[in-house]
Design a protein around this motif. Structure first.
Motif, PDB file in Angstrom:
ATOM      1  N   MET A   1      36.038   6.583  50.040  1.00 52.94           N
ATOM      2  CA  MET A   1      34.639   7.004  49.860  1.00 52.94           C
ATOM      3  C   MET A   1      33.861   5.875  49.169  1.00 52.94           C
ATOM      4  N   ASN A   2      32.718   5.505  49.756  1.00 59.70           N
ATOM      5  CA  ASN A   2      31.896   4.479  49.121  1.00 59.70           C
ATOM      6  C   ASN A   2      30.830   5.136  48.231  1.00 59.70           C
ATOM      7  N   CYS A   3      30.035   4.308  47.546  1.00 58.76           N
ATOM      8  CA  CYS A   3      29.049   4.829  46.587  1.00 58.76           C
ATOM      9  C   CYS A   3      27.993   5.701  47.274  1.00 58.76           C
ATOM     10  N   GLU A   4      27.574   5.300  48.481  1.00 56.81           N
ATOM     11  CA  GLU A   4      26.537   6.086  49.186  1.00 56.81           C
ATOM     12  C   GLU A   4      27.037   7.493  49.487  1.00 56.81           C
ATOM     13  N   ASP A   5      28.283   7.572  50.002  1.00 55.93           N
ATOM     14  CA  ASP A   5      28.868   8.884  50.280  1.00 55.93           C
ATOM     15  C   ASP A   5      29.037   9.674  48.986  1.00 55.93           C
ATOM     16  N   ALA A   6      29.449   8.978  47.943  1.00 55.00           N
ATOM     17  CA  ALA A   6      29.706   9.655  46.672  1.00 55.00           C
ATOM     18  C   ALA A   6      28.415  10.249  46.108  1.00 55.00           C
ATOM     19  N   ARG A   7      27.302   9.548  46.230  1.00 61.54           N
ATOM     20  CA  ARG A   7      26.042  10.034  45.651  1.00 61.54           C
ATOM     21  C   ARG A   7      25.531  11.276  46.397  1.00 61.54           C
ATOM     22  N   GLU A   8      25.766  11.312  47.716  1.00 60.94           N
ATOM     23  CA  GLU A   8      25.416  12.524  48.459  1.00 60.94           C
ATOM     24  C   GLU A   8      26.338  13.666  48.037  1.00 60.94           C
ATOM     25  N   GLY A   9      27.606  13.315  47.803  1.00 63.39           N
ATOM     26  CA  GLY A   9      28.565  14.331  47.369  1.00 63.39           C
ATOM     27  C   GLY A   9      28.237  14.877  45.989  1.00 63.39           C
ATOM     28  N   VAL A  10      27.753  13.989  45.112  1.00 64.48           N
ATOM     29  CA  VAL A  10      27.386  14.423  43.759  1.00 64.48           C
ATOM     30  C   VAL A  10      26.280  15.467  43.808  1.00 64.48           C
ATOM     31  N   SER A  11      25.291  15.237  44.665  1.00 66.35           N
ATOM     32  CA  SER A  11      24.171  16.184  44.778  1.00 66.35           C
ATOM     33  C   SER A  11      24.673  17.563  45.205  1.00 66.35           C
ATOM     34  N   ALA A  12      25.544  17.581  46.215  1.00 69.64           N
ATOM     35  CA  ALA A  12      26.090  18.866  46.677  1.00 69.64           C
ATOM     36  C   ALA A  12      26.981  19.487  45.609  1.00 69.64           C
ATOM     37  N   GLN A  13      27.709  18.627  44.887  1.00 66.76           N
ATOM     38  CA  GLN A  13      28.597  19.148  43.842  1.00 66.76           C
ATOM     39  C   GLN A  13      27.804  19.868  42.741  1.00 66.76           C
ATOM     40  N   LEU A  14      26.635  19.320  42.403  1.00 67.19           N
ATOM     41  CA  LEU A  14      25.802  19.956  41.373  1.00 67.19           C
ATOM     42  C   LEU A  14      25.359  21.354  41.789  1.00 67.19           C
ATOM     43  N   ASP A  15      25.255  21.566  43.099  1.00 63.17           N
ATOM     44  CA  ASP A  15      24.852  22.886  43.611  1.00 63.17           C
ATOM     45  C   ASP A  15      26.056  23.761  43.927  1.00 63.17           C
ATOM     46  N   GLY A  16      27.229  23.245  43.658  1.00 59.64           N
ATOM     47  CA  GLY A  16      28.431  24.016  43.986  1.00 59.64           C
ATOM     48  C   GLY A  16      28.648  24.131  45.475  1.00 59.64           C
ATOM     49  N   ALA A  17      28.118  23.171  46.230  1.00 58.06           N
ATOM     50  CA  ALA A  17      28.180  23.258  47.688  1.00 58.06           C
ATOM     51  C   ALA A  17      29.054  22.172  48.304  1.00 58.06           C
ATOM     52  N   LEU A  18      29.817  21.498  47.482  1.00 57.18           N
ATOM     53  CA  LEU A  18      30.677  20.447  48.030  1.00 57.18           C
ATOM     54  C   LEU A  18      31.926  21.087  48.626  1.00 57.18           C
ATOM     55  N   PRO A  19      32.228  20.793  49.881  1.00 58.67           N
ATOM     56  CA  PRO A  19      33.434  21.367  50.494  1.00 58.67           C
ATOM     57  C   PRO A  19      34.680  20.982  49.697  1.00 58.67           C
ATOM     58  N   ALA A  20      35.604  21.921  49.643  1.00 56.23           N
ATOM     59  CA  ALA A  20      36.818  21.717  48.830  1.00 56.23           C
ATOM     60  C   ALA A  20      37.550  20.444  49.215  1.00 56.23           C
ATOM     61  N   GLY A  21      37.547  20.122  50.478  1.00 52.54           N
ATOM     62  CA  GLY A  21      38.274  18.951  50.959  1.00 52.54           C
ATOM     63  C   GLY A  21      37.691  17.634  50.485  1.00 52.54           C
ATOM     64  N   GLU A  22      36.424  17.649  50.049  1.00 49.84           N
ATOM     65  CA  GLU A  22      35.765  16.400  49.640  1.00 49.84           C
ATOM     66  C   GLU A  22      35.774  16.211  48.118  1.00 49.84           C
ATOM     67  N   ARG A  23      36.118  17.276  47.391  1.00 50.51           N
ATOM     68  CA  ARG A  23      36.042  17.199  45.929  1.00 50.51           C
ATOM     69  C   ARG A  23      36.995  16.146  45.359  1.00 50.51           C
ATOM     70  N   GLU A  24      38.192  16.166  45.864  1.00 51.34           N
ATOM     71  CA  GLU A  24      39.200  15.264  45.319  1.00 51.34           C
ATOM     72  C   GLU A  24      38.805  13.813  45.564  1.00 51.34           C
ATOM     73  N   ALA A  25      38.286  13.545  46.770  1.00 49.89           N
ATOM     74  CA  ALA A  25      37.872  12.178  47.092  1.00 49.89           C
ATOM     75  C   ALA A  25      36.708  11.755  46.202  1.00 49.89           C
ATOM     76  N   LEU A  26      35.772  12.665  45.957  1.00 49.57           N
ATOM     77  CA  LEU A  26      34.619  12.346  45.112  1.00 49.57           C
ATOM     78  C   LEU A  26      35.073  12.057  43.675  1.00 49.57           C
ATOM     79  N   GLU A  27      35.893  12.933  43.141  1.00 52.46           N
ATOM     80  CA  GLU A  27      36.346  12.738  41.767  1.00 52.46           C
ATOM     81  C   GLU A  27      37.121  11.440  41.626  1.00 52.46           C
ATOM     82  N   SER A  28      37.878  11.146  42.638  1.00 52.35           N
ATOM     83  CA  SER A  28      38.655   9.915  42.614  1.00 52.35           C
ATOM     84  C   SER A  28      37.724   8.700  42.562  1.00 52.35           C
ATOM     85  N   HIS A  29      36.633   8.750  43.380  1.00 57.52           N
ATOM     86  CA  HIS A  29      35.689   7.625  43.397  1.00 57.52           C
ATOM     87  C   HIS A  29      34.945   7.522  42.066  1.00 57.52           C
TER      88      HIS A  29
END
Lengths: 211, 207
Positions: free
Chosen positions: B1-29
């Protein structure tokens, strides 16, 4: 928001606890009392929606009336399984889009500089100032919101719509997608971009003087 | 996961809308990227700011004014006026249909063939009058005309027709209310058909 429209004693007391969809079904049956009730319930929210989308507090009265008139005119199109919030937001958003296309939007500073008698402000910022308990709190709130408004104006419209619907109107990604006619995933992406624009704009304010 | 993907993921994570499969990759980044960690904090502030500004109390009078304006325009709407007009037309059509049905029912109400004499079944005849008439006519038309005349009798009647011979015979016993008009019609018949009447025997009594 009070539960019952003032002066409308004929509205049953249990209407306040019923969902918008129930009232909309009454509207479909031609009940103008239910329409009046929905107007009472939704005017504050739609007013804020229009203001945030258009930046023009003076346009919102007209748009509010048009929204509810369009709701009435298209009441038969409200499906039995439809949800009211995305439906009325879609009506309002289409009206705002049409308005934006037909005329130049008014500059945002009108909202900031508009003034009226104390406690009788009609603009968003004026009402916030009226609600503050001290002049300092009012000034602080106004300053913060003036910056936020200006930052919002700098966000491209596509992303601003997502921010207004999801962050200000509190719609879910799915409902916002219904309003905008795009998938929830697209809403998520637009919202992230909109928030990023805001973050940058607010950071710029933080480093510069208040205009 | 690059920074651009991570920043989109962060926004969804704040809303509790990040798919479970992407959480681990985001946290890792984010764990390994200071810029994205700072971004997450700032974006959370932006979100909090946004969600804190729409808690506004709209003046109740404004909603009332909007409602009043909307209802007034609905009332002025030509379509709604047309709806009202159509309701009136509908009521008129229904009323007209009801009147037509009532008129038809009245026209076809149960009655005697003639408009002049009410049906015997509808009137209880008075037993005040009894009559007896015997006719011998030169032609069938005269006999049949008298028979037709007796349809106007408002009481009960017993008609008989003897076997046809050289003359055409007819006899009637009739009971009912005293009816001078009917008796006058009988007399008129006798006068009008005098040339065809071979014999005319009439007797009557009243009680």
């Amino acid at each position: 928001m009070s539960p019952l429209p003032p002066g409308n004693e004929t509205v049953p007391l249990d209407w306040a606890s019923q969902p918008d969809e129930d009232h909309m079904r009454r509207v479909q049956a031609g009940d103008t009392r239910a329409l009046e009730y929905l107007i009472h319930r939704w005017t504050p929210r739609l007013s804020a929606f229009f203001y945030r989308l258009t930046g023009d507090p003076h346009a919102s009265d007209d748009l509010l009336q048009e929204s509810f008139l369009r709701l009435w005119a298209s009441r038969d199109a409200f499906r039995a399984d439809a949800r009211f919030s995305p439906w009325i937001h879609a009506i309002a958003r289409n009206l705002a889009t049409d308005r934006a296309r037909s005329r130049d939007r008014k500059p945002l500073h009108r909202a900031v500089t508009s003034s009226g008698a104390p406690g009788q402000s009609t603009t968003l910022l004026g009402r916030i100032a009226d609600s503050a308990t001290t002049p300092f709190a009012a000034a602080s709130k106004l300053e913060m919101l003036a910056r936020l408004d200006e930052a919002l104006r700098s966000v491209p419209e596509t992303f601003r719509e997502a921010v207004v619907l999801c962050d200000l109107q509190r719609l879910s990604y799915e409902d916002a997608g219904e309003v905008l006619g795009v998938p929830a995933k697209t809403v998520s992406s637009r919202l992230a971009r909109g928030r990023e624009h805001l973050r940058q704009a607010l950071a710029a304010f933080r480093s510069g003087p208040i205009s | 996961m690059n920074c651009e993907d991570a920043r989109e993921g962060v926004s969804a994570q704040l809303d509790g809308a990040l798919p479970a499969g992407e959480r681990e990759a985001l946290e890792s980044h984010v764990a390994g990227c200071a810029a994205c960690r700072a971004f997450r904090v700032e974006l959370a502030d932006v979100r909090t700011l946004l969600r804190g500004v729409d808690d506004l109390d709209e003046p109740v009078s404004r909603a009332a004014a909007v409602g009043k304006g909307v209802l007034a325009r609905i009332e002025e709407d030509p379509g709604r006026k047309r709806e009202k007009w159509m309701v009136f037309v509908g009521i008129g059509v229904v009323a007209a249909c009801a009147m037509i049905v009532a008129g038809i029912a009245w026209h076809y109400r149960p009655r005697e063939e003639s408009e002049h004499g009410p049906a015997p079944v509808l009137r209880e005849p008075s037993p005040a009058f009894h009559g007896h008439l015997e006719l011998r006519a030169a032609d069938a038309a005269t006999r049949d005309a008298l028979r037709e005349l007796f349809r106007q009798w408002r009481g009960t009647s017993s008609l008989s027709q003897p076997e046809a011979g050289p003359e055409f015979a007819f006899a009637a016993d009739f009971d009912g209310p005293d009816d001078p008009a009917f008796l006058e019609r009988l007399r008129a018949f006798q006068r009008d058909h005098g040339l065809s009447i071979r014999s005319w025997k009439f007797s009557s009594s009243t009680r």
